[in-house]
Design an enzyme around this catalytic site. Structure first.
Site, short mmCIF file in Angstrom:
data_model
loop_
_atom_site.label_atom_id
_atom_site.label_comp_id
_atom_site.label_asym_id
_atom_site.label_seq_id
_atom_site.Cartn_x
_atom_site.Cartn_y
_atom_site.Cartn_z
N GLU A 187 8.37 73.71 -2.22
CA GLU A 187 8.70 72.70 -1.21
C GLU A 187 7.55 71.69 -1.13
O GLU A 187 6.40 72.06 -0.93
CB GLU A 187 8.91 73.37 0.16
CG GLU A 187 9.40 72.39 1.21
CD GLU A 187 9.68 73.05 2.55
OE1 GLU A 187 8.84 73.83 3.02
OE2 GLU A 187 10.76 72.78 3.12
N CYS A 225 13.57 70.02 6.46
CA CYS A 225 13.79 71.26 5.70
C CYS A 225 15.06 71.13 4.86
O CYS A 225 15.20 71.80 3.84
CB CYS A 225 13.82 72.46 6.62
SG CYS A 225 14.88 72.24 8.03
N LYS A 262 5.28 77.13 21.84
CA LYS A 262 4.06 76.78 21.10
C LYS A 262 4.47 75.74 20.05
O LYS A 262 4.95 76.07 18.99
CB LYS A 262 3.47 78.06 20.48
CG LYS A 262 2.58 77.90 19.26
CD LYS A 262 1.30 77.16 19.51
CE LYS A 262 0.62 76.87 18.17
NZ LYS A 262 0.93 75.53 17.64
N GLU A 282 13.05 80.23 10.32
CA GLU A 282 13.72 79.19 9.53
C GLU A 282 12.60 78.51 8.75
O GLU A 282 11.74 77.88 9.34
CB GLU A 282 14.41 78.22 10.51
CG GLU A 282 15.36 77.27 9.85
CD GLU A 282 16.37 78.00 9.02
OE1 GLU A 282 17.10 78.84 9.55
OE2 GLU A 282 16.41 77.73 7.80
#
Ligand code: NDP
Length: 492
Positions: free
Chosen positions: A384, A283, A174, A249
């Site tokens: 973030e 990331c 997905k 993650e």
């Protein structure tokens, strides 16, 4: 215009859903690449059921045979590298050099995993009883869901799908809805490499519907997810309730520490690369520069000059150093955080706005941005952003730098610039991140080396490298007694 299809049980199927969105080039929003019908819950269920059905024969296919197919896929990725890199740049916006780098990483991962198929070994263990021994074998889990983000839409799927298949699992893939073109090509390559029907299925559909259906399906035994903390944690809660294995993650807020003896040329160039490369949408992007006071003025001055000199543009232009944000929503998030930085009292040194000159107004471009005098309590030091925004936090000395660098919910990557061996080793000991770099950017990784983070960043086994197959296999312990008699010891 392309209409993207799902791949279910070895067939390409157009979704019956009435809902669709468009695939748009973020560097030029007039360039509409394709139409994305959003898969329905029923189609997602069908993909899981096909994967469950295909598991029986795939699990009994010898591991080296599975590895050979993944190895063939690696060669096909190599043969189609340039075409895939162009698709990636057009739909995600990263520069063509970054896209080629991502493709190379994907090839390396697939090659590495293909080799691992011949090393899917267990242990033999001596027994405490005579004429007995024990051994372990690694077995697949069943249907695995690979839920992936848009920022590395080739490499992340490949580093999940390749080890999952080598281990003998079947997969429902997905991808992020906004990067369907790369997802389709990845699936076609595995199909061409010889993956049997049902072993790899692709569902392109919204996370909250098709994604939700997949991750909550009882036949899905494990979920490997990369993306935001909000989605990752929710998915973990839901899946762990039924005992499914989960690997997440998630975000990063990666610090780089710059000490007074740092090679400043190297530090500035590396931090520009880490903070503004891929438009900050990694990331592992460098988002906090923790700089000792003695060299802070010099660092801020030089990083601002470098930020201002970055060449923004379409990823397809080989002269471009930084592309756009991936879509309008991400673009607005970055601009919102720039406002938050200003409101919280940080000093805006450069950037801080949308870039519009020379046709950039056609895309989601934000000037590389540097904030100085950021304090650890500010949101731009804690959350973030996923954009080209660097926060500079000034500190007294090494001890203070460690305190500030570790004052963070996330723990993915980090870096230090110094030539003092003792402080390098103390940094390695004390920094609370899953990966760390010495005198190099916080970004980057290699296919045969484990990847992942601690604290709020990571849940479950590390991906890639020697640990790649840990998540995708179950260990079975076998006791063998060849005495032919009733057991006389070991009665506990
Ligand atoms: P998301 O976490 O929303 O999406 C990641 C993947 O999960 C996508 O495939 C998404 O599908 C899917 N998904 C979303 N909701 C569900 C659900 N309920 N059930 C199952 N699957 C779901 O990340 P975004 O792409 O929206 O990015 C948002 C933020 O996440 C970024 O600003 C960044 O901060 C962070 N991020 C971090 C990454 C990292 O590597 N650390 C990578 C990407 C993002 P769909 O695309 O259809 O929504």
């Amino acid at each position: 215009m392309t209409t993207y299809q799902n791949f279910i049980n070895g067939k390409w199927i157009t979704s019956k859903s009435g809902k669709s969105v468009q695939n748009i080039n973020p560097g030029n929003i007039d360039d509409v690449i394709g139409n994305i019908p959003l898969a329905t819950r029923a189609e997602a269920r069908l993909a899981v059921e096909s994967a469950a059905e295909a598991f029986r024969s795939w699990r009994s296919t010898p591991a080296p045979t599975r590895g050979r197919i993944v190895g063939k896929a690696a060669r096909l990725f190599e043969d189609n590298k340039e075409e895939l890199a162009q698709i990636l740049t057009r739909e995600e916006g990263k520069t063509i050099a970054e896209a080629r780098g991502e493709l190379q990483r994907s090839i390396n991962v697939a090659e590495f995993c293909a080799g691992e198929a011949r090393r899917l070994t267990g242990e033999t263990i001596p027994s405490e009883l005579p004429l007995n021994f024990a051994y372990t074998i690694k077995q697949p889990l069943g249907v695995v869901a690979c839920v992936t983000p848009w920022n590395f839409p080739v490499a992340i799927p490949v580093w999940k799908i390749a080890p999952a298949l080598v281990a003998g699992n079947t997969v429902v893939f997905k991808p992020a809805t906004i990067t369907p073109g790369t997802a389709v090509r990845i699936t076609e390559i595995f199909q061409e490499a010889g993956i049997p029907a049902g072993v790899l299925n692709l569902i392109i559909g919204s996370g909250s519907e098709a994604g939700d259906e997949i991750i909550n399906h009882l036949a899905v035994k494990a979920i490997s997810f990369t993306g935001s903390n909000g989605v990752g944690i929710r998915l973990y809660e839901q899946a762990s309730r039924r005992g499914a294995k989960v690997q997440c993650e998630m975000g990063g807020k990666n610090p780089v520490v710059i000490l007074e003896d740092a090679d400043m040329d190297l530090a500035v160039e590396s931090i520009a690369q880490g903070a503004f490369g891929s438009s900050g949408q990694r990331c592992t992007a460098t988002s906090r520069a923790v700089v000792v006071n003695d060299v802070a003025d010099e660092f801020v001055d030089r990083i601002a000059k470098r930020a201002k000199s970055m060449r923004l543009g379409a990823g397809s232009d080989p002269n471009t150093e930084m592309g756009p944000s991936v879509d309008e929503s991400q673009f607005n998030t970055v601009l919102k955080y720039i406002d938050v930085g200003r409101e919280d009292g940080a000093t805006l040194v450069c950037g801080g706005s949308r870039a519009t000159s020379n046709g950039l107004d056609k895309g989601y471009f934000v000037h590389p941005t540097v904030f100085d005098h950021v304090t650890p309590d500010m949101r731009i030091a804690r959350e973030e952003i996923f954009g080209p925004v660097l926060s500079v936090l000034r500190v007294r000395d090494f001890e203070h730098a460690m305190e500030v660098a570790n004052d963070c919910e996330y723990g993915l990557s980090s870096s230090i610039f110094t030539n003092d061996a003792a402080r390098i080793f103390r940094f390695v000991d004390e920094i609370e991140t899953g990966m760390t770099h010495i005198n190099s950017p916080t970004t980057g990784g290699e296919a045969h080396i484990p990847f992942g983070g601690t604290k709020g960043t990571g849940i479950g086994d590390r991906e890639q490298g020697s640990t790649a197959l840990d998540f995708y296999t179950e260990l079975k312990v076998v006791y063998v007694d060849y005495t032919g008699r009733k057991r006389e010891g070991n009665l506990y």
